[in-house]
Write a protein that holds these residues in place. Sequence first.
Motif, PDB file in Angstrom:
ATOM      1  N   GLU A  12      -0.963  12.123   2.571  1.00 42.04           N
ATOM      2  CA  GLU A  12       0.010  11.069   2.316  1.00 42.04           C
ATOM      3  C   GLU A  12      -0.717   9.717   2.329  1.00 42.04           C
ATOM      4  OE1 GLU A  12       3.378  12.186   2.243  1.00 42.04           O
ATOM      5  OE2 GLU A  12       3.703  10.218   1.296  1.00 42.04           O
TER       6      GLU A  12
ATOM      7  N   LEU B 269      -3.910   9.187   1.926  1.00 42.09           N
ATOM      8  CA  LEU B 269      -4.885   9.091   0.846  1.00 42.09           C
ATOM      9  C   LEU B 269      -4.223   8.727  -0.484  1.00 42.09           C
ATOM     10  CD1 LEU B 269      -7.298  12.136   1.431  1.00 42.09           C
ATOM     11  CD2 LEU B 269      -7.863   9.724   1.645  1.00 42.09           C
ATOM     12  N   SER B 270      -2.946   9.089  -0.638  1.00 37.89           N
ATOM     13  CA  SER B 270      -2.321   8.901  -1.944  1.00 37.89           C
ATOM     14  C   SER B 270      -2.059   7.432  -2.272  1.00 37.89           C
ATOM     15  CB  SER B 270      -1.015   9.694  -2.027  1.00 37.89           C
ATOM     16  OG  SER B 270      -0.010   9.048  -1.278  1.00 37.89           O
ATOM     17  N   LEU B 271      -2.112   6.578  -1.260  1.00 37.48           N
ATOM     18  CA  LEU B 271      -1.825   5.162  -1.514  1.00 37.48           C
ATOM     19  C   LEU B 271      -3.084   4.356  -1.800  1.00 37.48           C
ATOM     20  CD1 LEU B 271       0.814   4.614   1.257  1.00 37.48           C
ATOM     21  CD2 LEU B 271       1.222   4.418  -1.184  1.00 37.48           C
ATOM     22  N   SER B 272      -2.891   3.274  -2.515  1.00 41.62           N
ATOM     23  CA  SER B 272      -3.995   2.357  -2.778  1.00 41.62           C
ATOM     24  C   SER B 272      -4.407   1.676  -1.477  1.00 41.62           C
ATOM     25  CB  SER B 272      -3.555   1.284  -3.761  1.00 41.62           C
ATOM     26  OG  SER B 272      -3.203   1.862  -4.967  1.00 41.62           O
ATOM     27  N   PRO B 273      -5.629   1.137  -1.435  1.00 41.76           N
ATOM     28  CA  PRO B 273      -6.060   0.431  -0.231  1.00 41.76           C
ATOM     29  C   PRO B 273      -5.137  -0.747   0.075  1.00 41.76           C
ATOM     30  CG  PRO B 273      -7.901   0.746  -1.743  1.00 41.76           C
ATOM     31  CD  PRO B 273      -6.667   1.162  -2.470  1.00 41.76           C
ATOM     32  N   MET B 274      -4.989  -1.030   1.359  1.00 43.22           N
ATOM     33  CA  MET B 274      -4.105  -2.109   1.791  1.00 43.22           C
ATOM     34  C   MET B 274      -4.765  -3.459   1.494  1.00 43.22           C
ATOM     35  SD  MET B 274      -1.217  -2.329   3.619  1.00 43.22           S
ATOM     36  CE  MET B 274      -0.291  -3.676   4.333  1.00 43.22           C
TER      37      MET B 274
ATOM     38  N   GLY C 140      -8.699  -4.067   0.627  1.00 39.22           N
ATOM     39  CA  GLY C 140      -9.833  -4.234  -0.276  1.00 39.22           C
ATOM     40  C   GLY C 140      -9.767  -3.286  -1.440  1.00 39.22           C
TER      41      GLY C 140
ATOM     42  N   LYS D  78     -10.803   2.784   0.631  1.00 41.29           N
ATOM     43  CA  LYS D  78     -10.283   3.286   1.902  1.00 41.29           C
ATOM     44  C   LYS D  78     -11.256   4.347   2.400  1.00 41.29           C
ATOM     45  CE  LYS D  78      -6.548   5.026   0.714  1.00 41.29           C
ATOM     46  NZ  LYS D  78      -5.317   5.622   0.365  1.00 41.29           N
TER      47      LYS D  78
ATOM     48  N   LYS E  92      -7.777  20.398  -1.581  1.00 43.70           N
ATOM     49  CA  LYS E  92      -7.171  19.719  -2.730  1.00 43.70           C
ATOM     50  C   LYS E  92      -7.649  18.269  -2.822  1.00 43.70           C
ATOM     51  CE  LYS E  92      -3.064  18.130  -4.573  1.00 43.70           C
ATOM     52  NZ  LYS E  92      -2.209  17.151  -3.950  1.00 43.70           N
TER      53      LYS E  92
ATOM     54  N   PRO F 208      -9.022  11.097  -4.437  1.00 49.38           N
ATOM     55  CA  PRO F 208      -8.307   9.888  -4.795  1.00 49.38           C
ATOM     56  C   PRO F 208      -9.303   8.839  -5.303  1.00 49.38           C
ATOM     57  CG  PRO F 208      -7.789  10.590  -2.560  1.00 49.38           C
ATOM     58  CD  PRO F 208      -8.913  11.435  -3.025  1.00 49.38           C
ATOM     59  N   ILE F 209      -8.862   8.001  -6.213  1.00 48.50           N
ATOM     60  CA  ILE F 209      -9.775   7.076  -6.882  1.00 48.50           C
ATOM     61  C   ILE F 209     -10.499   6.158  -5.899  1.00 48.50           C
ATOM     62  CG2 ILE F 209      -9.946   5.311  -8.678  1.00 48.50           C
ATOM     63  CD1 ILE F 209      -7.142   6.382  -9.617  1.00 48.50           C
ATOM     64  N   SER F 210      -9.752   5.604  -4.962  1.00 46.84           N
ATOM     65  CA  SER F 210     -10.342   4.549  -4.142  1.00 46.84           C
ATOM     66  C   SER F 210     -10.715   4.996  -2.733  1.00 46.84           C
ATOM     67  CB  SER F 210      -9.375   3.376  -4.032  1.00 46.84           C
ATOM     68  OG  SER F 210      -8.672   3.198  -5.207  1.00 46.84           O
ATOM     69  N   SER F 211     -10.741   6.296  -2.486  1.00 47.65           N
ATOM     70  CA  SER F 211     -11.011   6.716  -1.116  1.00 47.65           C
ATOM     71  C   SER F 211     -12.358   7.398  -0.964  1.00 47.65           C
ATOM     72  CB  SER F 211      -9.934   7.684  -0.630  1.00 47.65           C
ATOM     73  OG  SER F 211      -8.721   7.009  -0.499  1.00 47.65           O
TER      74      SER F 211
ATOM     75  N   THR G 166      -0.334  13.396  -7.492  1.00 54.33           N
ATOM     76  CA  THR G 166       0.080  12.174  -6.800  1.00 54.33           C
ATOM     77  C   THR G 166       0.772  11.212  -7.758  1.00 54.33           C
ATOM     78  OG1 THR G 166      -1.791  12.368  -5.302  1.00 54.33           O
ATOM     79  CG2 THR G 166      -0.777  10.213  -5.453  1.00 54.33           C
TER      80      THR G 166
ATOM     81  N   GLN H  45      -3.045  -7.638  -4.560  1.00 58.66           N
ATOM     82  CA  GLN H  45      -3.756  -6.728  -3.643  1.00 58.66           C
ATOM     83  C   GLN H  45      -3.179  -5.313  -3.618  1.00 58.66           C
ATOM     84  OE1 GLN H  45      -3.844  -8.228   0.338  1.00 58.66           O
ATOM     85  NE2 GLN H  45      -4.994 -10.046  -0.193  1.00 58.66           N
ATOM     86  N   ASN H  46      -3.152  -4.661  -4.746  1.00 60.76           N
ATOM     87  CA  ASN H  46      -2.642  -3.292  -4.811  1.00 60.76           C
ATOM     88  C   ASN H  46      -1.170  -3.160  -4.437  1.00 60.76           C
ATOM     89  OD1 ASN H  46      -5.147  -2.218  -5.538  1.00 60.76           O
ATOM     90  ND2 ASN H  46      -5.758  -2.032  -3.400  1.00 60.76           N
ATOM     91  N   HIS H  47      -0.440  -4.247  -4.482  1.00 64.67           N
ATOM     92  CA  HIS H  47       0.995  -4.198  -4.180  1.00 64.67           C
ATOM     93  C   HIS H  47       1.782  -4.719  -5.379  1.00 64.67           C
ATOM     94  CE1 HIS H  47      -0.550  -4.039  -0.069  1.00 64.67           C
ATOM     95  NE2 HIS H  47       0.633  -3.648   0.327  1.00 64.67           N
TER      96      HIS H  47
ATOM     97  N   ARG I  93       3.208  -0.986  -1.691  1.00 60.25           N
ATOM     98  CA  ARG I  93       1.824  -0.548  -1.932  1.00 60.25           C
ATOM     99  C   ARG I  93       1.799   0.510  -3.013  1.00 60.25           C
ATOM    100  NH1 ARG I  93      -2.752   1.531   1.692  1.00 60.25           N
ATOM    101  NH2 ARG I  93      -1.277   1.773   3.403  1.00 60.25           N
ATOM    102  N   LEU I  94       0.886   0.371  -3.953  1.00 60.50           N
ATOM    103  CA  LEU I  94       0.843   1.263  -5.108  1.00 60.50           C
ATOM    104  C   LEU I  94       0.153   2.578  -4.773  1.00 60.50           C
ATOM    105  CD1 LEU I  94      -0.203  -1.508  -7.624  1.00 60.50           C
ATOM    106  CD2 LEU I  94       2.075  -0.530  -7.307  1.00 60.50           C
ATOM    107  N   LEU I  95       0.435   3.585  -5.588  1.00 65.19           N
ATOM    108  CA  LEU I  95      -0.249   4.865  -5.420  1.00 65.19           C
ATOM    109  C   LEU I  95      -1.652   4.759  -6.002  1.00 65.19           C
ATOM    110  CD1 LEU I  95       2.557   7.434  -6.335  1.00 65.19           C
ATOM    111  CD2 LEU I  95       1.549   7.018  -4.091  1.00 65.19           C
ATOM    112  N   ASP I  96      -2.555   5.502  -5.392  1.00 64.97           N
ATOM    113  CA  ASP I  96      -3.952   5.486  -5.815  1.00 64.97           C
ATOM    114  C   ASP I  96      -4.158   6.612  -6.815  1.00 64.97           C
ATOM    115  OD1 ASP I  96      -6.577   4.697  -5.817  1.00 64.97           O
ATOM    116  OD2 ASP I  96      -7.131   5.953  -4.121  1.00 64.97           O
TER     117      ASP I  96
ATOM    118  N   ARG J 143      -4.158   7.781 -11.312  1.00 61.62           N
ATOM    119  CA  ARG J 143      -4.048   7.422 -12.734  1.00 61.62           C
ATOM    120  C   ARG J 143      -2.873   8.188 -13.343  1.00 61.62           C
ATOM    121  NH1 ARG J 143      -9.536   7.968 -12.362  1.00 61.62           N
ATOM    122  NH2 ARG J 143     -10.559   5.957 -12.279  1.00 61.62           N
TER     123      ARG J 143
END
Lengths: 296, 378
Positions: A87, A89-94, A96, A99, A119, A125-128, B153, B222-224, B237-240, B242
């Motif tokens: 869960e 990991l699915s979000l974008s970094p807060m 920067g 993550k 999985k 995830p792209i940014s982790s 995702t 900032q990703n939001h 906050r956005l999902l990471d 594509r």
Amino acid sequence: MGTLNIKGHQEVRALLGRILEEERLGHAYLFVGREGIGKRLVALEFAVGILGEGSGERVLRGIHPDLMVVEPEEGIISIDTIRDVQEWLSLSPMEGTKKVLLMDDAHAMREEAANAFLKSLEEPPISSLILLVTPRSHQLPSTILSRCQVVRFAPLREREVEEVLLDQGVDEALAKELAPVSQGSVGQALALIEDEGILRYAKGLYEGDIRVSSLLKALSWKGKVPAWKRDREAALRVLTLLRGMLMKDMERGERSPLLWERHRLLARLEESLYQYNLNPQFILEYLELRWRSLAL
Amino acid sequence: MATITVERETLLDLLQSAQGIVEKRSINPILTAVIVASSEGELSVQGTNMEESIRVRAKGGFEGDIYVAVSLSRLVDFVRELSPGPVGIEFSEEGHLLTVSQKKAQAHIPVLSVEDFPVLPPPPDVTFPIERGVLVEALSKVFFSIAVDAMSTALKGLFVKKTEDGIAFVSTDGHRLSLLEMEYTDLPYGEMGLVVPRKGVQEIRRLVEKSKGDTALLGVVQNHLYVSTEKGEIFVRLLDARYPNYQKVIPKEFSTKVILNREALAKAVKRASLFSSERSMGVKAEIGSDGIRVSSMVTAEEVFEGSAVEEVEVLEFSGEPIKIGLNAKYVQEVLSVLDGQQVCMEMGTRLWPVKFTSEDSPGYLHLVMPIQLEEASE
């Protein structure tokens, strides 16, 4: 980053530094090496490098929103924990652009947890960035191993163990005594302080002047642990210690058949304990008997 | 010591706006708190769960400056039990207590350290306005197709994308797809492709629907995703992830086209589905120039438990007659968000997605994947 106060591991840290500098960060790394040598600290240092300037203090306090640290609870990392991780990991970094997930003792994932976690490694995830840390990589499924870049950590040098012990307020004489038998692990050295009785016993046994009436008596104050577990841990520790001492002597160039015999004895007993789960008390008694007879 | 007075309804409304977001329990106690702040005559409440963050405000000539973090559930539970009328809020620095009072009732609630409260992103430098009503409409037309549970995702979010001449809102759960394209010149972003989590979309809808005023401001920081109305602002906050290329699944040509009365079709589907197997929740539709025949989709054994059939008049028909199976719930959901009296259905083969549009819902299209008809039930 001085606050992390890492000793040793120069090569690994230089490698990680280069990865950051050249911006060729992979998706997942597995830090492998003995217990208690500072893998997690190096992982945290790496995380600070990734999360960027000004993240250090919050990383250390464990409150950086883009760092998640996972470790076993009661010995296992459960599938529920993995779901929370996914869960997260699915979000974008807060804050920067990256993550970091740091999973300590990753081998503590049960089979279903490991399968679920796979999985995240398969479709990272792209940014982790995923950092797994373990002293027992052989306990991880090969599917996980093959999806991580493995970074191997060597044990610390004697001098480095000593320095860390001094930094942690261990008195100098004890630090000097522990460092050589710690097998390069601060964790083990610290455990030995708690079990001073075991150290005395092992030393006594090794040096041939056992006046220790009984090891179990020395252990009697550790009342909190169930007896079988306490004895098993004690026996393991004694065996490990004796082996460390033997190694030291061998390094010094001693090559007597006695050393080899004793080495074989230790190996056999360790195996009996690990593999066949023999009664630890019996093992210690047998050890004492054989050890002395080998000296004759 | 600072004191302000506020109407219970106003205070309760602010607190309840944060309630959907702020967690009741958390390992980190500060996440169960809201910041109650009063300055320059404005009272505001802000809360976050690190995924969505909200700040709602009320104007009202409040005097006295307050800035405290306090447990939301404690505060809201107490305020809810008060009677309509003014409520006093008082903060004493020394006691670390927030006192909420009305007549002879008083509650003292310990405050938490405001320094520990997560720092919310700053409002974006560039925002763009969108008519509030249009945004509410847009979100309701695409929300229901966002995947609740998906392996991917990206599908768990709403895709908001800049197109050549506007914005597209896209959602799909793999069985159906909603697409709303809106013309918009002067979008201040060179590129935009945001995947907004389902829960976040829900919170945005809640805020925008409850707000008054004609416009809402949107922006990215900032990703939001940032949405602001007269009532307050929300950061999601956005999902990471594509988002997949949704254009690829939209067929360019169809071989059958039919126009029907939207309500008549909805009712027929509803009635026929009452007898359908629970597993499929499907209906059969046989479409030809003389009408559309909607019937329950049942297995050979279930035939004996009953079935329903209904003819719906066709207003316009072109192309080949076709027989397909459709998920009744999906059809009902799309029919309920379409505008106007008529609905247009377009079909290709039995395995092609069925396209639903309406002249009165410009820019909107919805696809539903058909259910394969079993030979036995035909």
